[in-house]
Design a protein around this motif. Structure first.
Motif, PDB file in Angstrom:
ATOM      1  N   PHE A  65       1.168  -1.575  -0.008  1.00  0.00           N
ATOM      2  CA  PHE A  65      -0.277   0.173  -0.130  1.00  0.00           C
ATOM      3  C   PHE A  65       1.032   1.356  -0.405  1.00  0.00           C
ATOM      4  O   PHE A  65       0.655   2.589  -0.641  1.00  0.00           O
ATOM      5  CB  PHE A  65      -0.825   0.047   1.528  1.00  0.00           C
ATOM      6  CG  PHE A  65      -2.104   0.619   1.047  1.00  0.00           C
ATOM      7  CD1 PHE A  65      -3.306   0.402   1.323  1.00  0.00           C
ATOM      8  CD2 PHE A  65      -1.426   2.798   2.244  1.00  0.00           C
ATOM      9  CE1 PHE A  65      -3.756   1.387   0.655  1.00  0.00           C
ATOM     10  CE2 PHE A  65      -2.412   3.277   2.495  1.00  0.00           C
ATOM     11  CZ  PHE A  65      -3.569   2.784   1.298  1.00  0.00           C
ATOM     12  N   TRP A  90      -5.126  -1.575   4.070  1.00  0.00           N
ATOM     13  CA  TRP A  90      -4.723  -2.196   2.899  1.00  0.00           C
ATOM     14  C   TRP A  90      -5.566  -3.254   2.471  1.00  0.00           C
ATOM     15  O   TRP A  90      -4.504  -4.830   1.991  1.00  0.00           O
ATOM     16  CB  TRP A  90      -3.226  -1.956   3.292  1.00  0.00           C
ATOM     17  CG  TRP A  90      -3.079  -2.446   4.754  1.00  0.00           C
ATOM     18  CD1 TRP A  90      -2.998  -3.585   5.470  1.00  0.00           C
ATOM     19  CD2 TRP A  90      -3.213  -1.320   6.150  1.00  0.00           C
ATOM     20  NE1 TRP A  90      -2.960  -3.595   6.995  1.00  0.00           N
ATOM     21  CE2 TRP A  90      -3.491  -2.024   6.796  1.00  0.00           C
ATOM     22  CE3 TRP A  90      -3.003  -0.201   5.822  1.00  0.00           C
ATOM     23  CZ2 TRP A  90      -3.109  -1.271   8.135  1.00  0.00           C
ATOM     24  CZ3 TRP A  90      -3.490   0.136   7.094  1.00  0.00           C
ATOM     25  CH2 TRP A  90      -3.468  -0.338   8.103  1.00  0.00           C
ATOM     26  N   SER A 119      -7.516  -3.180  -3.997  1.00  0.00           N
ATOM     27  CA  SER A 119      -6.940  -2.535  -4.296  1.00  0.00           C
ATOM     28  C   SER A 119      -7.877  -1.040  -4.480  1.00  0.00           C
ATOM     29  O   SER A 119      -7.294   0.142  -4.595  1.00  0.00           O
ATOM     30  CB  SER A 119      -5.659  -2.030  -4.856  1.00  0.00           C
ATOM     31  OG  SER A 119      -6.625  -2.269  -6.292  1.00  0.00           O
TER      32      SER A 119
END
Length: 434
Positions: free
Chosen positions: A24, A227, A231
Motif C-alpha cells: 500500500f 490495505w 486495491s
C-alpha cells in the motif's frame, strides 16, 4: 508530496512487516514523496504523553506539514482516527493543502458506538491490552487470516502502552469536527467501505454531506483497514488526485523473475540480470513454492525422496496415540516459544511459530475425522520441517550472493515450518521451465 494523517496506533519501524501494508505504501511512494509519522505516545516517537487533547493532534500534524512542505501545498490523506484531525487541519489551513482524501472517517466520535460500548472497549484495552488488541483487530479487520490478525494485534501491542492506547481511544470518541467540516474549502474525496464494522457508513455520509463540493465513493467490503480486501481505496484516491498510474500498474503486473534448472545448474533472472548457481535441493523447493503463491505446501511433500538424510515417511490411516502426544507436546512448546518471542517483540519469529501452530492444529483436527487422507507420525513431520527449513535458508543465502535484491525478496516472502508458503507482497510472474 502526500502526507498521511496520524493513525491511532502506528509504528514506523514495524508497520511494513505486514506485506499488504508495505505494498500500500509502496504504491503511494511510487507517485508521491510520502510522509508518515508516529504521533506522540506511539511507535518511534516519545512514549511519554499526558496531553491527550484533539488540539495537540492538529498541532502535531501542522508541525509535520511545516517541516516537509517548504510552504508548498501538499496532498493530505487521513483515515479513521486521523480523519477528523485532517478535516480540522484542512478547515483551518486551506492554503497549505491542494487536495484532501478521507477514508473510513467520521465527524463525531459519538457516531461510532453507544456510550456503554465505548466505555467497555476502553476498559478492556486499559485492563488487558493484549486481549483488547485482539478485540479491536476483530472489529477493524474481520475476515482476514488468523496469521494476519495476530500479526496486526502484536504490532499494536508493541507500539503503545495500554494506558496510552485507552487514552487515544477516549480522545477519538470525544472528537467532533462537524462544524469545521462545513468550513472546509479544499477539494475533498471521502471513501468508505459499505459494511465497515468500525466506522458506520452513515457517519462517513454525514461528514461528506457537510463538506462543500466533496465527492464520496462507497466501496464494497467490511474491513476497515484500507490495505486489506482490494486495491479499491487506492484506485479511487489516485483517480481523484489525477494520478495516472496505468503504466506503473502494468509494470508491476508484468514484473517477472526466472528460476530454471538445466542439469546441475540453475539460471536465476531478476531485474534484467541473469546469474547461475550450482544445483541445491533448496532451489528446487523455491521453484515449487513460487509456482503457487499463497498456497501452503507441507514440508513433508517438499522433503519426499530424502532417504539419504534419514527421513522415512510412514503412512498410516490415522494419527496414533504417540503421534497425538508428540503433536500436543510441540503445541505446548510453540506456546512457550511464542511467549518468549512476544516478550522480545520478535515479530518474524512470532509469525513463523503461528503458521506452524495452525498447521499442527489442522492436522489434529483432521485426524479426529474419518481419516480419508494419508497421515504421518509427528516425528517424520518435525524432521521434514527442520530439513526443509535449513535447505531453504541455505538456498536463499545462495541467491542473495548473486542477486541481493532477489534474496531479500525471497527471505521476506517465504514462510517455513510444517507448512511452507511463498507469499509475495506484490504479484511476481515466475518462469520455472525453459
Amino acid at each position: 508530496m502526500l502526507v498521511l494523517g496520524p493513525a491511532c496506533v502506528s509504528d514506523l519501524e514495524r508497520d511494513t512487516e505486514e506485506p499488504r501494508l508495505r505494498a500500500f505504501y509502496e504504491r503511494l511512494a511510487a507517485r508521491f514523496t510520502l510522509v508518515r509519522y508516529d504521533h506522540t505516545g506511539v511507535g518511534s516517537s516519545d512514549r511519554g504523553r499526558d496531553d491527550f487533547s484533539f488540539e495537540r493532534e492538529v498541532a502535531e500534524l501542522s508541525s509535520v506539514v511545516d517541516c516537509v512542505s517548504r510552504q508548498q501545498p501538499v496532498v493530505l490523506m487521513g483515515g479513521s482516527f486521523g480523519g477528523p484531525v485532517a478535516t480540522a487541519f484542512a478547515a483551518r489551513h486551506p492554503e497549505r493543502l491542494s487536495q484532501l482524501v478521507l477514508y473510513g472517517t467520521f465527524g463525531a466520535g459519538e457516531q461510532l458506538a453507544p456510550a456503554g460500548a465505548q466505555r467497555a472497549i476502553t476498559d478492556m484495552v486499559r485492563a488487558h491490552w493484549r486481549l483488547g488488541a485482539r478485540m479491536l483487530t476483530s472489529i477493524v479487520a474481520p475476515g482476514v487470516s488468523e496469521e494476519e490478525a495476530s500479526r496486526y494485534a502484536r504490532t499494536q501491542v508493541g507500539a503503545v502502552s495500554a494506558e496510552t492506547a485507552a487514552n487515544l481511544l477516549q480522545m477519538m470518541y470525544r472528537m467532533d469536527v462537524r462544524h469545521e467540516a462545513a468550513l472546509l474549502r479544499t477539494p475533498t474525496l471521502v471513501i468508505h467501505r459499505r459494511h465497515d464494522r468500525s466506522i458506520p457508513l452513515e457517519a462517513a455520509r454525514d461528514v461528506a454531506s457537510r463538506i462543500p463540493g466533496s465527492g464520496m465513493i462507497t466501496l464494497e467490503g467490511q474491513v476497515h483497514l484500507p490495505w486489506f480486501e482490494s486495491s479499491g481505496v487506492l484506485d479511487a484516491a489516485l483517480e481523484f488526485l489525477n494520478v495516472d498510474d496505468a503504466d506503473e500498474r502494468s509494470r508491476e503486473s508484468g514484473e517477472h523473475a526466472e528460476l530454471i534448472r538445466s542439469g546441475d545448474v540453475w539460471a536465476i533472472g531478476w531485474a534484467g540480470s541473469r546469474q547461475h548457481l550450482k544445483h541445491a535441493k533448496g532451489l528446487s523447493d523455491i521453484a515449487t513454492l513460487v509456482q503457487s503463491p499463497g498456497t501452503g505446501i507441507a514440508a513433508l511433500t517438499l522433503a519426499e525422496g530424502m532417504t539419504h538424510a534419514g527421513l522415512e515417511v510412514s503412512a498410516q490411516p490415522l494419527l496414533d496415540d504417540q503421534a497425538r502426544r508428540e503433536f500436543r507436546q510441540r503445541l505446548r512448546d510453540i506456546d512457550v516459544e511464542l511467549g518468549e518471542a512476544e516478550a522480545h517483540v520478535d515479530l518474524a519469529r512470532q509469525e513463523k511459530l503461528t503458521v506452524e501452530r495452525q498447521a499442527l492444529l489442522s492436522e489434529l483436527s483432521a485426524a479426529a475425522g474419518l481419516g480419508m487422507r494419508k497421515r504421518v507420525f509427528a516425528s517424520d513431520a518435525e524432521r521434514a520441517r527442520k530439513a526443509v527449513t535449513a535447505r531453504l535458508r541455505d538456498a536463499i543465502a545462495r541467491v542473495r550472493s548473486v542477486h541481493p535484491t532477489l534474496g531479500e525478496h525471497l527471505d521476506g516472502s517465504i514462510v517455513t515450518g510444517l507448512t511452507c508458503m511463498y507469499r509475495p507482497a506484490r504479484p511476481i510472474r515466475w518462469r520455472t521451465a525453459g
